[in-house]
Design a protein around this motif. Structure first.
Motif, PDB file in Angstrom:
ATOM      1  N   ARG A  48       0.798  -1.231   0.000  1.00 27.70           N
ATOM      2  CA  ARG A  48       0.000   0.000   0.000  1.00 27.70           C
ATOM      3  C   ARG A  48       0.833   1.286   0.000  1.00 27.70           C
ATOM      4  O   ARG A  48       0.491   2.243   0.673  1.00 27.70           O
ATOM      5  N   ARG A  49       1.949   1.310  -0.701  1.00 26.17           N
ATOM      6  CA  ARG A  49       2.735   2.541  -0.770  1.00 26.17           C
ATOM      7  C   ARG A  49       3.101   2.855  -2.215  1.00 26.17           C
ATOM      8  O   ARG A  49       3.704   2.023  -2.897  1.00 26.17           O
ATOM      9  N   TRP A  73      -8.274  12.916  -0.105  1.00 25.22           N
ATOM     10  CA  TRP A  73      -8.489  14.080   0.759  1.00 25.22           C
ATOM     11  C   TRP A  73      -7.721  13.999   2.048  1.00 25.22           C
ATOM     12  O   TRP A  73      -7.571  14.990   2.750  1.00 25.22           O
ATOM     13  N   PHE A  75      -4.693  14.201   4.115  1.00 25.07           N
ATOM     14  CA  PHE A  75      -3.302  14.641   4.037  1.00 25.07           C
ATOM     15  C   PHE A  75      -2.586  14.205   5.299  1.00 25.07           C
ATOM     16  O   PHE A  75      -3.040  14.499   6.401  1.00 25.07           O
ATOM     17  N   PHE A  94      -3.092  10.001   1.861  1.00 20.80           N
ATOM     18  CA  PHE A  94      -3.642   8.660   1.986  1.00 20.80           C
ATOM     19  C   PHE A  94      -4.996   8.630   1.282  1.00 20.80           C
ATOM     20  O   PHE A  94      -5.845   9.475   1.546  1.00 20.80           O
ATOM     21  N   ASN A  96      -8.288   7.064   1.126  1.00 24.93           N
ATOM     22  CA  ASN A  96      -9.007   6.254   2.094  1.00 24.93           C
ATOM     23  C   ASN A  96      -9.822   5.140   1.443  1.00 24.93           C
ATOM     24  O   ASN A  96      -9.949   4.068   1.997  1.00 24.93           O
ATOM     25  N   LYS A  99      -7.312   2.652   0.105  1.00 20.13           N
ATOM     26  CA  LYS A  99      -6.368   2.303   1.163  1.00 20.13           C
ATOM     27  C   LYS A  99      -4.931   2.242   0.649  1.00 20.13           C
ATOM     28  O   LYS A  99      -4.217   1.262   0.839  1.00 20.13           O
ATOM     29  N   PRO A 123      -6.037  22.612   3.151  1.00 23.39           N
ATOM     30  CA  PRO A 123      -5.826  23.476   4.331  1.00 23.39           C
ATOM     31  C   PRO A 123      -4.947  22.834   5.397  1.00 23.39           C
ATOM     32  O   PRO A 123      -4.286  23.532   6.158  1.00 23.39           O
ATOM     33  N   ALA A 124      -4.926  21.511   5.435  1.00 22.99           N
ATOM     34  CA  ALA A 124      -4.160  20.835   6.466  1.00 22.99           C
ATOM     35  C   ALA A 124      -2.664  21.054   6.318  1.00 22.99           C
ATOM     36  O   ALA A 124      -1.898  20.782   7.235  1.00 22.99           O
TER      37      ALA A 124
ATOM     38  N   ARG C 218     -12.630  16.728   7.368  1.00 23.82           N
ATOM     39  CA  ARG C 218     -11.906  16.108   6.254  1.00 23.82           C
ATOM     40  C   ARG C 218     -10.915  17.071   5.640  1.00 23.82           C
ATOM     41  O   ARG C 218      -9.762  16.723   5.397  1.00 23.82           O
ATOM     42  N   ALA C 219     -11.355  18.320   5.415  1.00 23.86           N
ATOM     43  CA  ALA C 219     -10.485  19.280   4.727  1.00 23.86           C
ATOM     44  C   ALA C 219      -9.274  19.651   5.565  1.00 23.86           C
ATOM     45  O   ALA C 219      -8.186  19.836   5.045  1.00 23.86           O
ATOM     46  N   THR C 220      -9.476  19.782   6.888  1.00 24.21           N
ATOM     47  CA  THR C 220      -8.371  20.220   7.729  1.00 24.21           C
ATOM     48  C   THR C 220      -7.494  19.058   8.160  1.00 24.21           C
ATOM     49  O   THR C 220      -6.552  19.258   8.924  1.00 24.21           O
ATOM     50  N   GLY C 221      -7.793  17.880   7.708  1.00 26.39           N
ATOM     51  CA  GLY C 221      -6.928  16.752   7.998  1.00 26.39           C
ATOM     52  C   GLY C 221      -6.944  16.327   9.443  1.00 26.39           C
ATOM     53  O   GLY C 221      -5.917  15.925   9.982  1.00 26.39           O
ATOM     54  N   VAL C 223      -7.385  14.039  12.655  1.00 31.04           N
ATOM     55  CA  VAL C 223      -7.093  12.611  12.806  1.00 31.04           C
ATOM     56  C   VAL C 223      -7.616  12.128  14.153  1.00 31.04           C
ATOM     57  O   VAL C 223      -7.974  12.923  15.014  1.00 31.04           O
ATOM     58  N   VAL C 232     -15.686  10.872  10.419  1.00 33.43           N
ATOM     59  CA  VAL C 232     -14.723  10.682   9.339  1.00 33.43           C
ATOM     60  C   VAL C 232     -14.008   9.360   9.602  1.00 33.43           C
ATOM     61  O   VAL C 232     -13.360   9.219  10.638  1.00 33.43           O
ATOM     62  N   PRO C 233     -14.129   8.398   8.716  1.00 32.07           N
ATOM     63  CA  PRO C 233     -13.561   7.073   9.028  1.00 32.07           C
ATOM     64  C   PRO C 233     -12.053   7.014   8.804  1.00 32.07           C
ATOM     65  O   PRO C 233     -11.577   6.441   7.838  1.00 32.07           O
ATOM     66  N   VAL C 234     -11.281   7.631   9.672  1.00 26.10           N
ATOM     67  CA  VAL C 234      -9.829   7.488   9.591  1.00 26.10           C
ATOM     68  C   VAL C 234      -9.355   6.746  10.831  1.00 26.10           C
ATOM     69  O   VAL C 234      -9.492   7.227  11.951  1.00 26.10           O
ATOM     70  N   ASN C 239      -7.567   0.798   8.425  1.00 29.07           N
ATOM     71  CA  ASN C 239      -7.322   1.183   7.034  1.00 29.07           C
ATOM     72  C   ASN C 239      -5.975   0.695   6.524  1.00 29.07           C
ATOM     73  O   ASN C 239      -5.823   0.414   5.354  1.00 29.07           O
ATOM     74  N   ASP C 240      -4.979   0.684   7.392  1.00 30.62           N
ATOM     75  CA  ASP C 240      -3.633   0.334   6.940  1.00 30.62           C
ATOM     76  C   ASP C 240      -2.966  -0.475   8.043  1.00 30.62           C
ATOM     77  O   ASP C 240      -1.989  -0.040   8.635  1.00 30.62           O
ATOM     78  N   PRO C 241      -3.502  -1.658   8.362  1.00 31.45           N
ATOM     79  CA  PRO C 241      -3.034  -2.343   9.570  1.00 31.45           C
ATOM     80  C   PRO C 241      -1.634  -2.931   9.407  1.00 31.45           C
ATOM     81  O   PRO C 241      -1.235  -3.351   8.319  1.00 31.45           O
ATOM     82  N   ARG C 310       3.044   3.899   9.475  1.00 26.28           N
ATOM     83  CA  ARG C 310       1.889   4.584  10.063  1.00 26.28           C
ATOM     84  C   ARG C 310       1.318   3.725  11.179  1.00 26.28           C
ATOM     85  O   ARG C 310       1.347   2.504  11.127  1.00 26.28           O
ATOM     86  N   GLU C 317      -3.343   9.524  13.922  1.00 27.49           N
ATOM     87  CA  GLU C 317      -2.360   8.842  13.091  1.00 27.49           C
ATOM     88  C   GLU C 317      -0.951   9.398  13.323  1.00 27.49           C
ATOM     89  O   GLU C 317      -0.737  10.600  13.284  1.00 27.49           O
ATOM     90  N   VAL C 319       2.870   9.315  11.780  1.00 29.09           N
ATOM     91  CA  VAL C 319       3.579   8.973  10.555  1.00 29.09           C
ATOM     92  C   VAL C 319       5.071   9.107  10.807  1.00 29.09           C
ATOM     93  O   VAL C 319       5.527  10.136  11.298  1.00 29.09           O
TER      94      VAL C 319
END
Lengths: 185, 171, 408
Positions: A48-49, A73, A75, A94, A96, A99, A123-124, C218-221, C223, C232-234, C239-241, C310, C317, C319
């Protein structure tokens, strides 16, 4: 300086077992092939990279394309690297739904370290772009809120501590190794 | 020493107000300081109270290796404290810089910025160690102020195995 | 006094700097809140007071030394950074660690999540002036601290992970003892869940406060629980186990906790329910603990590679972007801690809320907005400067609520 110039850090994966990643990369290549630089674009051996190197002036277009076409979306972060003649900015995203973690990177020449900021579309990225400018001297042009964020206020404007050639001109690293009480005024 | 002064000194030892300051620490020491104040160890039984303002405090607990940006703030807050004031450096970073020695943005120890009275080492010190350190400081202070309680009997060295068998000390 | 003489005045804009010293945040920040009357109209976040230059320091240390440096990035999530760096080096060296090591590593991570969430819950109770529950939850947090101490030998910086596995094994006695204590902990957590939802003292202060819409999150990231509280499903665990999370996901017994409330209450519910889910995960891990070695030898010199490791820390999250160059030292190591991502969304949650709610909103993204902060109130009209500790601000906030809220 390290031996990065002669040893490649890229570890591309075989297609087998990484079908989703290759499908994504091939789709991007067929649609945006003209702005992708082949060196540094590959599917990593880790699951996944995907790493994609693009032309620095097309960063905004590419991020917009990825957001619209691939729903990218989330970041993660922005990390810089010092490659000697070039400075590198790695935008880690990422996707989503699929994945897959996508890293978009640009190489900027050290003599003219400027690139277009993406804070208005992502924005993030506000804080991390400021951080990158302080640590590596990579200037995001058009950043809506450029200010000092990590380093102390009295830090000289022309010193970038994470560049490899930063040699600690003011002896700060030695200073922190002193022991025992100091005479305090 | 007048009677009033004696009373003030006694009050100082019996109810020290502490103020906690983070000078770039990793939080490990901070949560252990809080844990020392929580029901299990309850530092408040020695009269220790955590206050929010340096102007109210007698003792300042400092954690962290003192980053460059926090140093002027630390010195200003130290000046705001009323005399007599005591500084306790909690944790390895605050004592000597710890794992961050050699970093470009740390001073390496609280004593590089302000005078320190007592050091509590450990990364992070356990709440028991913090309690022990605070108690030791209070003992020293009570001797310095001349309000130490008169010894009625010989001090017996603390025997941990005996205490455990009697169920006094925690295993 | 007749009503005729009265005139309407616009409340002056007042800027309130909060900070910079927070005793327990890993990134002490300074918040400049601009208020009109009681409403916050603008907020600005300054960070950098805790910058210790770890990334530069790491370039002069070997991978094994960096492991202990990484642990001290944050004391509350020390196993997070420690384990994530270990896993990054293993990925770069392309080494597969033994199954038992994976399970023990994941167990440490999940126990740490439990302790961090209980810590947050206590701080949240404290911020709304409900100190009884604060003391209660911190007392029960000692159960999980004892478990971690028995497992790793230390209360805070566990040093459980090493490159190629874990350092300490789980004996059979410890396994059964941990399982018993997990039952006790679950019982207490269910009690706190009921307290958080049913107790009006807490609920009325967090219900509808600090709204972060799904689109903004979502827009502002955003977590972690901040994002999941906004639906927001993060969650990297699903998602990335990595490690034993692959087995946990495949077992199908666990699910991502989401809330559609989008306010502080939503974030609180996500954290509390997630703690109960984590307890179940720990129990599953202990019951299915495979036999075998706990450590694989990894050569100190790691081949040139770049990896993106991650992991879902208690706050979101984490990183680690690691570039190795064939020596035993990292070429470049970038850490993104979860709170760093949440500062951006912070501004949106604060704007439009009451100043009295600022402490709980600030605390809602991250725990430990603890009691020794100092707030300076600067009134632009009167040039009045007043230094107020956060304690007093909290007392004032609670008083204001008693007078104006009236609900409890």
């Amino acid at each position: 300086m390290s031996n990065q110039d002669n040893v490649s850090i890229f570890r591309p994966a075989l297609e087998e077992g990484h079908e989703d990643e290759y499908a994504l990369l091939n789709q991007i290549k067929s649609e945006m092939g003209d702005i992708i630089i082949e060196e540094g674009t590959y599917v990593h051996i880790q699951p996944r990279r995907v790493f994609i190197q693009i032309r620095p002036d097309k960063l905004r277009d590419f991020v917009k394309y990825m957001q619209e076409k691939h729903g990218m979306w989330q970041f993660s972060t922005l990390s810089g690297r010092d490659l000697g003649n070039d400075l590198q900015a790695n935008y880690h995203f990422f996707i989503n739904d699929k994945k897959i973690a996508v890293t978009i990177r640009i190489n900027v020449p050290r003599t003219m370290p400027e690139y277009q900021s993406i804070t208005d579309i992502v924005p993030a990225a506000e804080f991390v772009e400021n951080e990158l400018r302080e640590m590596f001297g990579l200037v995001p042009v058009g950043h809506p809120n450029p200010r000092r964020c990590e380093l102390p206020e009295n830090w000289p404007a022309d010193e970038f501590p994470l560049r490899k050639d930063w040699q600690d001109p003011r002896g700060l690293m030695k200073r922190s190794q002193t022991t025992g009480p100091k005479e305090v005024k | 020493m007048g009677f009033l002064q004696k009373l003030i000194n006694k009050a100082r030892v019996k109810s020290p107000y502490v103020f906690h300051f983070n000078s770039g620490s990793c939080n490990g020491c901070d949560i252990e300081i809080l844990a020392a104040l929580m029901p299990r160890l309850d530092l408040e039984r020695f009269g220790v109270k955590l206050v929010g303002s340096p102007r109210h405090a007698d003792i300042m607990l400092i954690t962290g290796p003192v980053t460059e940006q926090i140093r002027p703030r630390l010195q200003r807050i130290y000046e705001q404290m009323a005399e007599p004031k005591f500084v306790v450096a909690v944790g390895s970073c605050a004592c000597s810089g710890g794992v961050f020695r050699g970093g470009y943005n740390v001073l390496g120890g609280v004593d590089q910025a302000i005078p320190v009275t007592a050091y509590i080492p450990g990364c992070p010190p356990k709440p028991t160690a913090i309690t022990f350190g605070a108690y030791k400081l209070l003992e020293v202070l009570s001797k310095a102020f001349g309000v130490a309680e008169k010894k009625e009997k010989e001090e017996v060295p603390f025997d941990i195995t005996a205490a455990q068998s009697e169920g006094v000390a925690e295993t | 006094m007749s009503t005729g003489n009265r005139k309407t005045v616009t409340p002056p804009r007042v800027t309130i700097p909060i900070g910079p010293q927070h005793p327990a945040l890993k990134e002490p920040g300074m918040f400049k809140l601009t208020i009109e009357g009681e409403r916050i109209v603008d907020a600005e976040v300054n960070i950098g007071y805790n910058h210790r230059g770890i990334e530069k320091l790491a370039e002069s240390k070997t991978h094994l030394q960096v492991l202990y440096l990484a642990e001290r990035i944050c004391g509350i999530c020390s196993a997070t950074h420690n384990g994530n760096y270990a896993q990054a080096v293993e990925m770069a060296a392309e080494v597969e660690i033994p199954e038992r090591a994976k399970f023990i590593r994941t167990l440490t991570w999940e126990l740490e999540r439990i302790h961090s969430h209980i810590l947050w819950l206590g701080v949240a109770f404290h911020e709304v002036g409900f100190d009884t529950a604060f003391m209660y939850s911190w007392r029960d947090r000692e159960i999980v601290m004892d478990m971690l101490e028995d497992l790793s030998g230390n209360r805070v910086n566990y040093s459980m992970n090493t490159i190629g596995g874990v350092r300490r094994n789980v004996s059979e006695e410890l396994r059964s003892s941990l399982l018993t204590r997990l039952d006790k902990l679950e019982e207490r957590m269910i009690y706190y869940r009921d307290v958080a939802i049913q107790e009006k003292t807490f609920w009325n202060r967090v219900d509808g406060v600090g709204v972060l819409e799904t689109s903004v999150a979502r827009a502002t990231g955003a977590v972690g629980p901040t994002a999941r509280g906004s639906n927001v499903p993060v969650d990297v665990r699903f998602n990335d186990p990595t490690q034993a999370y692959v087995h946990l996901r495949d077992s199908g017994e666990f699910e991502m906790i989401l809330s559609e409330r989008c306010d502080v209450a939503g974030r609180a519910i996500v954290r509390v329910v997630e703690t109960i889910e984590s307890i179940k995960m720990c129990r599953w891990l202990l019951q299915n603990l495979p036999d075998g070695p706990i450590r694989e030898r990894v050569r100190p010199r790691v081949q040139p590679n770049e990896v993106l490791a991650r992991y879902e820390a208690p706050r979101g999250e984490v990183v680690h972007y690691l570039v190795t160059n064939g020596t035993d030292k990292p070429e470049r190591w970038k850490v993104r801690a979860p709170t760093h991502a949440n500062w951006v969304s912070m501004r949106h949650t604060l704007i439009g809320n009451y100043l009295a709610d600022a402490p709980i909103i600030l605390a809602a993204i991250d725990p430990c907005f603890s009691c020794t902060d100092r707030v300076t109130i600067v009134d632009t009209d009167d040039n009045l400067i007043e230094s107020v500790p956060l304690d007093i601000m909290r007392v004032r906030a609670n008083k204001w609520y008693r007078q104006n809220g009236g609900k409890f």
